[in-house]
Scaffold this motif. Structure first.
Motif, short mmCIF file in Angstrom:
data_model
loop_
_atom_site.label_atom_id
_atom_site.label_comp_id
_atom_site.label_asym_id
_atom_site.label_seq_id
_atom_site.Cartn_x
_atom_site.Cartn_y
_atom_site.Cartn_z
N THR A 5 0.66 -1.26 -0.15
CA THR A 5 0.09 -0.22 0.04
C THR A 5 1.00 1.13 -0.13
O THR A 5 2.09 1.23 0.34
CB THR A 5 -1.05 0.06 1.25
N CYS A 6 0.48 2.31 -0.34
CA CYS A 6 1.02 3.67 -0.33
C CYS A 6 -0.05 4.88 -0.13
O CYS A 6 -1.21 4.57 -0.54
CB CYS A 6 1.89 3.93 -1.57
N GLN A 7 0.39 5.90 0.32
CA GLN A 7 -0.46 6.91 0.58
C GLN A 7 -0.05 8.07 -0.53
O GLN A 7 0.95 8.31 -0.98
CB GLN A 7 0.03 7.59 1.94
N VAL A 8 -1.21 8.46 -1.32
CA VAL A 8 -1.10 9.35 -2.36
C VAL A 8 -1.03 10.69 -1.71
O VAL A 8 -2.02 11.28 -0.88
CB VAL A 8 -2.30 9.44 -3.20
N LEU A 9 0.10 11.65 -2.14
CA LEU A 9 0.20 12.78 -1.23
C LEU A 9 -0.27 14.21 -2.36
O LEU A 9 -0.73 14.96 -1.83
CB LEU A 9 1.65 13.06 -1.05
N TYR A 10 -0.08 13.82 -3.69
CA TYR A 10 -0.43 14.69 -4.51
C TYR A 10 -1.06 13.93 -5.83
O TYR A 10 -0.35 13.01 -6.05
CB TYR A 10 0.64 15.69 -4.62
N ALA A 11 -2.12 14.67 -6.56
CA ALA A 11 -2.46 14.05 -7.55
C ALA A 11 -2.83 15.09 -8.84
O ALA A 11 -3.43 16.02 -8.26
CB ALA A 11 -3.77 13.07 -7.49
N LYS A 12 -2.34 15.07 -10.04
CA LYS A 12 -2.77 15.77 -10.86
C LYS A 12 -3.46 14.86 -12.09
O LYS A 12 -2.93 13.98 -12.47
CB LYS A 12 -1.68 16.47 -11.73
N TYR A 13 -4.97 15.43 -12.47
CA TYR A 13 -5.60 14.74 -13.53
C TYR A 13 -5.51 15.61 -14.81
O TYR A 13 -5.53 16.75 -14.74
CB TYR A 13 -7.01 14.65 -12.77
N THR A 16 -9.24 16.67 -19.30
CA THR A 16 -9.73 17.57 -20.28
C THR A 16 -9.09 17.17 -21.83
O THR A 16 -9.35 17.43 -22.65
CB THR A 16 -9.68 18.96 -20.38
N ARG A 17 -8.13 16.12 -21.38
CA ARG A 17 -7.48 15.40 -22.75
C ARG A 17 -8.36 14.55 -23.65
O ARG A 17 -9.41 14.19 -22.76
CB ARG A 17 -6.26 14.99 -22.31
N ARG A 18 -7.91 14.24 -24.83
CA ARG A 18 -8.58 13.15 -25.28
C ARG A 18 -8.22 11.98 -24.49
O ARG A 18 -7.43 11.81 -24.05
CB ARG A 18 -7.87 12.90 -26.95
N PRO A 19 -9.32 10.86 -24.65
CA PRO A 19 -9.21 9.64 -23.58
C PRO A 19 -7.84 9.02 -23.84
O PRO A 19 -7.23 8.52 -22.85
CB PRO A 19 -10.36 8.74 -24.06
N ASP A 20 -7.23 8.96 -24.80
CA ASP A 20 -5.86 8.05 -25.37
C ASP A 20 -5.03 8.99 -24.48
O ASP A 20 -3.66 8.51 -24.69
CB ASP A 20 -5.67 7.95 -26.62
N PHE A 21 -5.13 10.18 -24.18
CA PHE A 21 -3.94 10.71 -23.45
C PHE A 21 -4.21 11.16 -22.14
O PHE A 21 -3.26 11.95 -21.50
CB PHE A 21 -3.62 12.21 -24.35
N ARG A 22 -5.27 10.69 -21.36
CA ARG A 22 -5.65 10.93 -20.12
C ARG A 22 -4.60 10.23 -18.93
O ARG A 22 -4.87 8.98 -18.83
CB ARG A 22 -6.90 10.78 -19.93
N VAL A 23 -3.79 10.79 -18.68
CA VAL A 23 -2.84 10.28 -17.61
C VAL A 23 -2.77 11.01 -16.29
O VAL A 23 -2.86 12.17 -16.29
CB VAL A 23 -1.25 10.49 -18.18
N THR A 24 -2.92 10.17 -15.20
CA THR A 24 -3.13 10.87 -13.78
C THR A 24 -1.50 10.65 -13.22
O THR A 24 -1.05 9.63 -13.31
CB THR A 24 -4.10 9.96 -12.89
N THR A 25 -1.03 11.78 -12.81
CA THR A 25 0.33 11.53 -12.00
C THR A 25 0.06 12.03 -10.41
O THR A 25 -0.71 12.71 -10.16
CB THR A 25 1.33 12.79 -12.64
N GLU A 26 0.87 11.12 -9.71
CA GLU A 26 0.57 10.97 -8.39
C GLU A 26 1.91 11.03 -7.68
O GLU A 26 2.95 10.30 -8.34
CB GLU A 26 -0.19 9.85 -7.83
N ILE A 27 2.23 11.83 -6.67
CA ILE A 27 3.36 11.66 -5.68
C ILE A 27 2.77 10.69 -4.63
O ILE A 27 1.77 11.33 -3.93
CB ILE A 27 3.80 13.02 -5.17
N CYS A 28 3.66 9.65 -4.52
CA CYS A 28 3.10 8.73 -3.39
C CYS A 28 4.32 8.25 -2.30
O CYS A 28 5.22 8.75 -2.46
CB CYS A 28 2.83 7.24 -4.05
#
Length: 237
Positions: A5-13, A16-28
């Motif tokens: 398990t890990c704790q997510v400290l920050y997330a960027k969604y 608004t991108r096209r579905p094939d470019f939708r990437v979520t970036t998280e600091i864990c």
């Protein structure tokens, strides 16, 4: 990290991108400390994650004096080491610099992030791949270009600490010639949007670009290229 398990400290969604470019970036934060995770926001974006991984692997020897961070697959996501330090944009305090010192500091950092191995520098030639992403070329041939090119060479994507300078983002790499001045334009555009406009009063983007040698007739060309690229990423409208 599988099964842990890990704790997510920050997330960027990037919803608004096209579905094939939708990437979520998280600091864990996990048992081994901090790390960065990129995962597909839509199932269609899995292929884009693989391109990001490949971009990083192939660009290990791209820069002079800059380390490109590596990543690995873990539980269906990309995992990157967390790089502590200060990004190159944060090193610039535009609010307390006169124009000459501001331009000098920005140019010094732009030269560092655009100092790639000489074999990747080439004269510009338009291509179907270029026009599909950036529209019709109005710059003419033979202007300096890079191939391949990390077009997202924003100063905020380069972090410096006592161990050196790191490129932390190879999401948008083009494998065809792209004019070097467009990469500079993008770096300055987003430095202005994210930082300078809040630190220097009564300055517009075009005026600031003029400080860095951009001619009035060039700017609409790069603006149109950027509109085309954003449409490629986000879709119509």
């Amino acid at each position: 990290m599988s099964g842990q398990t890990c704790q997510v400290l920050y997330a960027k969604y990037n919803s608004t991108r096209r579905p094939d470019f939708r990437v979520t970036t998280e600091i864990c934060e996990g048992e081994g400390g901090l790390f960065v995770r990129k995962r597909a926001g839509e199932s269609a974006a899995r292929a884009h994650l693989e391109r990001i991984r490949e971009n990083g692997e192939r660009r290990r020897d791209y820069y002079d004096g800059i380390q490109v961070i590596s990543c690995e697959w873990a539980d269906g996501s990309l995992r990157f080491p967390y790089i502590a330090g200060q990004n190159l944009a944060e090193q610039i305090d535009a609010e307390h610099l006169d124009r000459e010192r501001f331009v000098a500091q920005v140019n010094e950092r732009l030269e560092r992030v655009l100092h790639v191995q000489q074999r990747f520098v080439t004269p510009f030639r338009p291509s179907p791949e270029f026009e599909a992403m950036f529209g019709r070329n109005e710059l003419g041939e033979d202007v300096p270009a890079l191939n391949p090119v990390n077009i997202d060479s924003q100063l905020s994507n380069f972090i410096e600490n006592e161990s050196g300078l790191y490129c932390i983002d190879c999401e948008w790499v083009c494998h065809f010639p792209v004019p070097l001045d467009y990469v500079r334009y993008r770096a300055l555009r987003y430095l202005y949007r994210n930082q300078v406009q809040h630190q220097i009063k009564d300055i517009g983007l075009e005026e600031m670009l003029g400080w860095f040698g951009f001619q009035t007739q060039q700017i609409p060309i790069f603006q149109n290229m950027e509109r085309c690229f954003l449409q490629h990423v986000h879709g119509e409208g």
